[in-house]
Design an enzyme around this catalytic site. Structure first.
Site, mmCIF file in Angstrom:
data_model
loop_
_atom_site.group_PDB
_atom_site.id
_atom_site.type_symbol
_atom_site.label_atom_id
_atom_site.label_comp_id
_atom_site.label_asym_id
_atom_site.label_seq_id
_atom_site.Cartn_x
_atom_site.Cartn_y
_atom_site.Cartn_z
ATOM 1 N N HIS A 266 -14.517 1.711 29.235
ATOM 2 C CA HIS A 266 -13.861 0.637 29.988
ATOM 3 C C HIS A 266 -13.812 -0.605 29.094
ATOM 4 O O HIS A 266 -14.852 -1.186 28.792
ATOM 5 C CB HIS A 266 -14.620 0.333 31.284
ATOM 6 C CG HIS A 266 -14.627 1.489 32.248
ATOM 7 N ND1 HIS A 266 -13.570 1.737 33.108
ATOM 8 C CD2 HIS A 266 -15.528 2.479 32.469
ATOM 9 C CE1 HIS A 266 -13.837 2.822 33.838
ATOM 10 N NE2 HIS A 266 -15.020 3.293 33.472
ATOM 11 N N ARG B 32 -11.782 -3.238 29.862
ATOM 12 C CA ARG B 32 -11.619 -4.371 30.808
ATOM 13 C C ARG B 32 -10.437 -5.289 30.546
ATOM 14 O O ARG B 32 -10.223 -6.233 31.305
ATOM 15 C CB ARG B 32 -12.892 -5.232 30.871
ATOM 16 C CG ARG B 32 -14.143 -4.485 31.276
ATOM 17 C CD ARG B 32 -14.069 -3.978 32.697
ATOM 18 N NE ARG B 32 -15.357 -3.441 33.133
ATOM 19 C CZ ARG B 32 -15.492 -2.327 33.824
ATOM 20 N NH1 ARG B 32 -14.435 -1.594 34.154
ATOM 21 N NH2 ARG B 32 -16.685 -1.907 34.197
ATOM 22 N N ASN C 11 -8.561 1.489 34.802
ATOM 23 C CA ASN C 11 -8.851 0.620 35.971
ATOM 24 C C ASN C 11 -8.964 -0.846 35.573
ATOM 25 O O ASN C 11 -9.951 -1.520 35.851
ATOM 26 C CB ASN C 11 -10.112 1.100 36.711
ATOM 27 C CG ASN C 11 -11.381 1.000 35.880
ATOM 28 O OD1 ASN C 11 -11.333 0.951 34.656
ATOM 29 N ND2 ASN C 11 -12.529 0.971 36.549
ATOM 30 N N ASP D 89 -18.761 6.361 29.262
ATOM 31 C CA ASP D 89 -18.523 5.591 30.501
ATOM 32 C C ASP D 89 -19.033 4.157 30.320
ATOM 33 O O ASP D 89 -19.594 3.557 31.253
ATOM 34 C CB ASP D 89 -19.157 6.243 31.727
ATOM 35 C CG ASP D 89 -18.585 5.695 33.044
ATOM 36 O OD1 ASP D 89 -17.638 4.884 33.000
ATOM 37 O OD2 ASP D 89 -19.104 6.071 34.105
ATOM 38 N N PRO E 291 -21.267 -1.040 40.088
ATOM 39 C CA PRO E 291 -21.888 0.052 39.339
ATOM 40 C C PRO E 291 -21.387 0.080 37.897
ATOM 41 O O PRO E 291 -20.229 -0.254 37.650
ATOM 42 C CB PRO E 291 -21.433 1.299 40.099
ATOM 43 C CG PRO E 291 -20.107 0.921 40.688
ATOM 44 C CD PRO E 291 -20.183 -0.568 40.979
HETATM 45 N N1 LIG Z 1 -19.000 4.203 36.145
HETATM 46 C C1 LIG Z 1 -19.249 3.085 36.797
HETATM 47 O O1 LIG Z 1 -20.337 2.928 37.344
HETATM 48 N N2 LIG Z 1 -18.336 2.121 36.879
HETATM 49 C C2 LIG Z 1 -16.963 2.223 36.479
HETATM 50 C C3 LIG Z 1 -16.077 2.762 37.523
HETATM 51 C C4 LIG Z 1 -16.682 3.815 38.366
HETATM 52 O O2 LIG Z 1 -16.673 4.975 37.936
HETATM 53 O O3 LIG Z 1 -17.142 3.491 39.463
HETATM 54 C C5 LIG Z 1 -16.448 0.843 36.126
HETATM 55 O O4 LIG Z 1 -15.266 0.702 35.843
HETATM 56 O O5 LIG Z 1 -17.242 -0.087 36.138
#
Ligand SMILES: NC(=O)N[C@@H](CC(=O)O)C(=O)O
Length: 436
Positions: A66, A68, A98, A311, A329
């Protein structure tokens, strides 16, 4: 280090490819030129890197990052996230969709891809959203994203599950035309409403709403059958349970075209950390039980799980610090992934360094259809290389991370290994453990 830093020839003196015998790896004009007997290589104007004792691996490839940007540049940017990637030994990352706006059009994926090129720390392969706005109702313009300059091959609503079976079926059918893959965030939404941590005895004791394993397993079971039915390619994001491993094993035995990833944190940490109520340990899917951790490690060793994917989920302090229930999260991952792989997989005897190269480079590159990455360290291949010193042990200092966010679950924890250098097509992005 000697000679000019601008030279396009590098001699990695005494490097140990895949942890094997030392050689002199010569990188010239963006490619691996040769692996000469250790101590023998020389070239006019070459920069010699003392790689004595260092393991050489193909540059790591992350399937799940991510970054961002656009939208939450206070948490991470393409610039800072790819700096973190290079420092972690990565030469390519897949940037999750996202963002805000969501990466669901050719315009947004091209923007992210271009920002990656401008930053130059590693290749950025944007992931396209499966549904418009991650809304789960209408398919996004998958073909336009595939045909764009970003050449998107991986599509995911990650953060949300494509829970509608008809949409999932259509998406799987659609991406066949350009050899794409749907990367599913397997989380049955109704079974996980308000969920805060792994469902079990501990969630009851802590008074935190549970996220049951079956919410992941039921979606994976459905999706492998859908993938088989339409003859398409499925990838499962961040597998977290023993039961998911069993389903994946069965699916692969049946010849279904499914691949899967596990995060470093699910290979090392377990749900007991939630007892601290420190939201740094809040993540989706949640940290699970010790038997899940064991099963996931074994599945990486067996190859049932194809890839370790970070992730990497940076969050600003205001979103992450405070009460557990209100925290978002996610945890940082890029700068510690290789260390966790060393601790959880190499030092346990489950994988050798060739296995690490396979699960953190070769297979993720293949899943993402990323040409030029995950290639063997041999003459003629692109010089995407990481040098790691496996003998070092050091404590993680969140303040020293390149990521713009600080939500690492390993603060103060001593981890093995250090990325000494990373080369992207023969150009150093990291030297002596710092950005080049
Ligand atoms: N893996 C995570 O805990 N967070 C992810 C999105 C998600 O999978 O909830 C995020 O974009 O922050």
């Amino acid at each position: 280090m000697s000679a000019s830093a601008n030279s396009s020839t590098f001699i990695l003196r005494g490097a140990r490819p895949y942890g094997g015998d030392p050689v002199d790896l010569v990188l010239r004009d963006g490619a691996v030129a040769e692996a000469a007997a250790a101590g023998t290589a020389s070239a006019a104007g070459a920069t010699v890197v003392d790689a004595d004792g260092l393991v050489a691996l193909p540059g790591l490839v992350d399937l799940h990052t991510h970054l961002r940007e656009p939208g939450r540049e206070d948490a991470e940017t393409v610039e800072t996230g790819t700096q973190a990637a290079a420092l972690g030994g990565f030469t390519a990352v897949h940037a999750m969709a996202n963002t805000d706006p969501v990466a669901d059009t050719a315009g947004v994926v091209e923007q992210v891809w271009r920002l990656g090129r401008e930053a130059g720390h590693c290749d950025v392969a944007p992931v396209g959203a499966v549904t418009v706005g991650l809304g789960g109702e209408r398919l996004a313009e998958l073909g336009a994203m595939a045909d764009s300059a970003a050449r998107v091959r991986v599509f995911s609503d990650d953060g949300k599950c494509v829970s509608d079976a008809v949409l999932m079926r259509r998406a799987l059918e659609y991406v066949k035309a350009f050899d794409g893959v749907i990367a599913q965030h397997a989380q049955e939404p109704r079974l996980t409403e308000g969920a805060q941590m792994n469902e079990g005895a501990l969630s009851g004791v802590l008074g935190l709403r549970g996220w049951p394993s079956v919410a992941e397993e039921a979606v994976i079971a459905r999706d492998v059958l859908l993938a088989q039915h339409v003859g398409s390619r499925l990838h499962v994001c961040h597998v977290s349970t023993k039961g998911s491993v069993e389903i994946l094993r069965l699916a692969k035995e049946r010849g279904i075209d499914v691949t899967a990833e596990v995060t470093p944190h699910h290979l090392l940490l377990d749900e007991s950390l939630a007892a601290s109520y420190d939201p740094v340990y809040k993540v989706n899917p949640p940290l699970r039980g010790k038997d899940d951790v064991q099963a996931l490690r074994q599945a990486v060793a067996d190859g049932v799980i194809d890839a370790v994917a970070t992730d990497h989920a940076p969050h600003a302090a205001e979103d992450k610090e405070g009460e557990w229930a209100n925290a978002l999260p996610g945890m940082l991952g890029l700068e510690t992934a290789l260390a966790i792989a060393q601790e959880a997989l190499v030092e346990t005897g489950l994988l050798d360094w060739a296995g690490v190269a396979d699960r953190l480079s070769t297979r993720p590159a293949r899943i993402g259809r990323l040409a030029g990455h995950g290639r063997p360290l041999r003459a003629g291949e692109p010089a995407n290389v990481v040098l790691v010193d496996p003998a070092v042990r050091r404590a993680v200092d969140p303040g020293a991370l390149a990521s713009r966010s600080r939500n690492t679950p390993y603060a103060g924890r001593t981890l093995p290994g250090r990325v000494v250098a990373t080369f992207l097509r023969g150009r150093p992005t990291v030297l002596d453990g710092a950005l080049a």
